[in-house]
Write a protein that holds these residues in place. Structure first.
Motif, short mmCIF file in Angstrom:
data_model
loop_
_atom_site.label_atom_id
_atom_site.label_comp_id
_atom_site.label_asym_id
_atom_site.label_seq_id
_atom_site.Cartn_x
_atom_site.Cartn_y
_atom_site.Cartn_z
N GLY A 155 19.80 -7.33 43.96
CA GLY A 155 20.54 -7.25 42.72
C GLY A 155 21.81 -8.06 42.79
N THR A 156 22.73 -7.83 41.85
CA THR A 156 23.93 -8.67 41.75
C THR A 156 25.16 -8.10 42.42
N GLY A 157 25.27 -6.80 42.55
CA GLY A 157 26.51 -6.21 43.05
C GLY A 157 26.28 -5.22 44.16
N VAL A 158 27.32 -4.96 44.94
CA VAL A 158 27.25 -4.02 46.06
C VAL A 158 27.88 -2.68 45.69
N CYS A 159 28.90 -2.71 44.83
CA CYS A 159 29.51 -1.48 44.30
C CYS A 159 30.14 -0.61 45.37
N SER A 160 30.65 -1.24 46.42
CA SER A 160 31.33 -0.48 47.47
C SER A 160 32.12 -1.44 48.35
N THR A 161 33.03 -0.90 49.15
CA THR A 161 33.80 -1.72 50.07
C THR A 161 33.10 -1.84 51.41
N ARG A 162 33.56 -2.77 52.23
CA ARG A 162 32.93 -2.99 53.53
C ARG A 162 33.01 -1.74 54.41
N GLN A 163 34.06 -0.95 54.28
CA GLN A 163 34.23 0.20 55.16
C GLN A 163 33.48 1.44 54.68
N GLU A 164 32.89 1.35 53.50
CA GLU A 164 32.15 2.52 52.99
C GLU A 164 30.65 2.21 53.02
N MET A 165 30.07 1.89 51.86
CA MET A 165 28.63 1.61 51.81
C MET A 165 28.35 0.15 51.52
N GLY A 166 29.34 -0.72 51.74
CA GLY A 166 29.22 -2.10 51.29
C GLY A 166 28.90 -3.13 52.35
N THR A 167 28.58 -2.73 53.57
CA THR A 167 28.19 -3.70 54.60
C THR A 167 26.68 -3.78 54.64
N LEU A 168 26.13 -4.92 54.23
CA LEU A 168 24.68 -5.13 54.19
C LEU A 168 24.25 -6.02 55.36
N ASP A 169 22.95 -6.06 55.58
CA ASP A 169 22.44 -6.93 56.64
C ASP A 169 22.74 -8.40 56.36
N LYS A 170 22.84 -8.77 55.06
CA LYS A 170 23.18 -10.15 54.72
C LYS A 170 24.60 -10.49 55.16
N HIS A 171 25.52 -9.54 55.07
CA HIS A 171 26.90 -9.79 55.51
C HIS A 171 26.94 -10.00 57.02
N VAL A 172 26.18 -9.18 57.76
CA VAL A 172 26.14 -9.32 59.22
C VAL A 172 25.53 -10.67 59.60
N GLU A 173 24.45 -11.04 58.91
CA GLU A 173 23.81 -12.34 59.17
C GLU A 173 24.77 -13.49 58.89
N LEU A 174 25.49 -13.40 57.78
CA LEU A 174 26.43 -14.46 57.42
C LEU A 174 27.56 -14.55 58.43
N GLU A 175 28.11 -13.43 58.83
CA GLU A 175 29.23 -13.45 59.79
C GLU A 175 28.80 -14.03 61.13
N ASN A 176 27.60 -13.70 61.58
CA ASN A 176 27.11 -14.28 62.83
C ASN A 176 26.91 -15.78 62.71
N LEU A 177 26.43 -16.21 61.53
CA LEU A 177 26.21 -17.64 61.31
C LEU A 177 27.52 -18.40 61.24
N VAL A 178 28.54 -17.82 60.57
CA VAL A 178 29.86 -18.46 60.48
C VAL A 178 30.46 -18.62 61.88
N ALA A 179 30.36 -17.56 62.70
CA ALA A 179 30.90 -17.64 64.06
C ALA A 179 30.19 -18.73 64.86
N LYS A 180 28.87 -18.84 64.69
CA LYS A 180 28.11 -19.87 65.40
C LYS A 180 28.49 -21.25 64.89
N PHE A 181 28.63 -21.40 63.58
CA PHE A 181 28.99 -22.67 62.98
C PHE A 181 30.35 -23.17 63.48
N LEU A 182 31.30 -22.26 63.59
CA LEU A 182 32.66 -22.64 63.99
C LEU A 182 32.84 -22.67 65.50
N GLY A 183 31.91 -22.08 66.25
CA GLY A 183 32.04 -22.05 67.69
C GLY A 183 33.06 -21.06 68.20
#
Length: 516
Positions: free
Chosen positions: A156-184
């Motif tokens: 869907g379009t929205g998460v309707c929560s903050t990262r510290q509550e119900m708003g951390t999705l697997d896509k966020h974890v995937e993106l953060e790991n990719l950003v860290a790898k991209f930047l070294g």
């Protein structure tokens, strides 16, 4: 590469930036233009006060005349009497993807820009020289957006929560790991809004008893974050290493005012590419200084990530440096990645601290999954993880387009600020009357441009700001350049005093020769 701040010992390649001063007559005429505008502004205010002219601006009600004024009259003088006369050049609504070309909704005004009405007509295929679409990822190709569509169907379009509550999705974890790898780097954290990445995270890193040393041309998000932190702020001149070193030395020697205690932290705030000047931070020298004086470095790569460096990894890669040289790496996804949001990256301890203490993590809604997928798609393309070399080709094409566009403008005789490798290209207009004339005539030629004036720039340095994209074809750039050549003669904008040739001699610039 040696430590130190002398120009010839910390760089590995030629680093050229242009900041040519305008002729004296241009400065005089610019101030004269503002002076005439101010006189007529006071005259019109007088006429409005006596009912000789309709008062369209917000005003206090008669019943509230004894209250503290809600609308400060003099503070709105510039907006009321100068900005409104040329307001039609901003906030133009577009009705297509902001790619190399876009469609524009036509609007007209019947009351000198106080209000607008739409005609129902669409201006088609306007060449887009204003959007930060550096790598051309703002696109509508169904094949390119296939994975984004799948994520939209799934999440869907929205998460309707903050990262510290119900708003951390697997896509966020995937993106953060990719950003860290991209930047070294060890770890990264992403946020839903680029502006808030600065303004809401700097207060988590510094506070009372800390010292912030900020470049005078830093973006408003950095300025706001510094002010919200409660730390002491001192400003150094743009890219001036002598000024920065003096502030660092004084901070170490004298400590905090009155108490003379040592500062808890000293942090240097800089940008990779400065969005109004087109200049690139002198990162090797700043890293040398921060090591010498044991300070921290916060680098905002909003405009530089994806846009510079052999593989688009920003100014750290551009200068062949290690990501470990920078304590806090910040960037946004709103420009090169054609999406929204921002990131902070660095050591795992830093990111873990921000996960707990960042206002954005605690209070702000999480990034929506389709946007996260768009960033993942673009970043994998840059890294070659999609099985193609398209990302690398985009980075190289952006570099070619940037150098070609800048070189041609210099040859024509325009004053252009910034670094030769910066896709942000400011062309100086100076006089307030030429801001509106320039933008309107460029639109008449089906070219959309961004014009900028006071207070976003110094009062005498109004400018047009072009953003070059990898998606621009050579034909598009030539169309724009030919229009600029013609308009430069018509409006007399070719202020450069130096020779116009295929290989112009460059003066009034910062030129450093660096060791191999």
């Amino acid at each position: 590469q040696k430590n130190g701040v002398s120009n010839g010992t910390v760089y590995k390649k030629t680093f050229i930036e242009h900041f040519e001063q305008a002729p004296m007559y241009v400065a005089v005429l610019t101030f004269l233009g503002f002076g005439v505008g101010t006189i007529f502004g006071y005259l019109r205010d007088f006429m409005r006060a006596w009912g000789l002219e309709k008062r369209s601006v917000a005003a206090e009600r008669e019943q509230q005349k004894d209250f503290v004024p809600l609308y400060q009259d003099f503070e709105n003088f510039y907006t009321r009497n100068l900005y409104l006369r040329i307001r039609d050049n901003w906030n133009r609504p577009i009705c297509s993807v902001p790619g190399p070309q876009f469609d524009l909704m036509e609007r007209v005004t019947d009351d000198y820009n106080w209000t607008f009405r739409f005609t129902g007509r669409t201006i088609k295929n306007v060449i887009n020289m204003g959007s930060y679409n550096y790598l051309g990822f703002a696109e509508t190709d169904p094949n390119a957006l296939k994975t984004v569509g799948k994520e939209l169907q799934k999440y869907g379009t929205g998460v309707c929560s903050t990262r510290q509550e119900m708003g951390t999705l697997d896509k966020h974890v995937e993106l953060e790991n990719l950003v860290a790898k991209f930047l070294g780097v060890e770890d990264a954290m992403v946020f839903g809004m680029g502006f808030a990445t600065n303004s809401m995270n700097i207060p988590a890193l510094v506070g009372k008893g800390c010292l912030i040393l900020s470049d005078e041309l830093n973006h408003t998000s950095l300025v706001l974050g510094a002010r919200l932190s409660g730390a002491t702020i001192r400003i150094f001149k743009h890219n001036d290493m002598q000024c920065l070193e003096k502030l660092l030395r004084d901070a170490i020697i004298y400590g905090q005012p009155r108490s003379r205690r040592a500062w808890r932290k000293i942090i240097i705030l800089v940008e990779g590419i400065y969005s109004m000047e087109g200049s690139i931070v002198r990162l090797p020298e700043i890293v040398s200084l921060k090591r010498k004086y044991k300070a921290y470095l916060y680098l905002d790569e909003a405009h530089s990530i994806g846009a510079v460096g052999p593989t688009g990894r920003g100014v750290v890669e551009y200068f062949s440096m290690s990501p470990d040289d920078v304590d806090v790496l910040m960037g946004t996804f709103t420009k090169s990645f054609g999406a929204a949001g921002g990131y902070i990256a660095g050591k795992k301890d830093l990111v873990d601290f921000l996960r707990t203490h960042s206002h954005s993590a605690v209070y702000a809604t999480s990034m929506c999954p389709p946007v996260a997928e768009q960033i993942i798609r673009a970043m994998k393309c840059l890294m070659g993880l999609d099985g193609t070399t398209q990302g690398l080709q985009r980075v190289r094409q952006l570099g070619k387009n940037t150098r070609y566009f800048r070189r041609r403008l210099h040859e024509m005789g325009f004053i252009v600020y910034g670094n030769d490798d910066s896709p942000v290209v400011p062309l100086l207009l100076y006089m307030p009357g030429k801001i509106g004339a320039f933008a309107r005539r460029m639109l008449d030629k089906n070219i959309g441009v961004v014009v900028v004036g006071f207070p976003a720039t110094p009062i005498t340095e109004s400018r047009a700001r072009f953003c070059v994209s990898a998606a621009h074809t050579r034909e598009m750039l030539d169309t724009v350049l030919n229009a600029l050549d013609e308009l430069g003669d018509f409006l007399q904008l070719k202020y450069s005093r130096y020779s116009k040739s295929a290989h112009p001699e460059l003066y009034e610039e910062t030129r450093f020769e660096f060791e191999d």
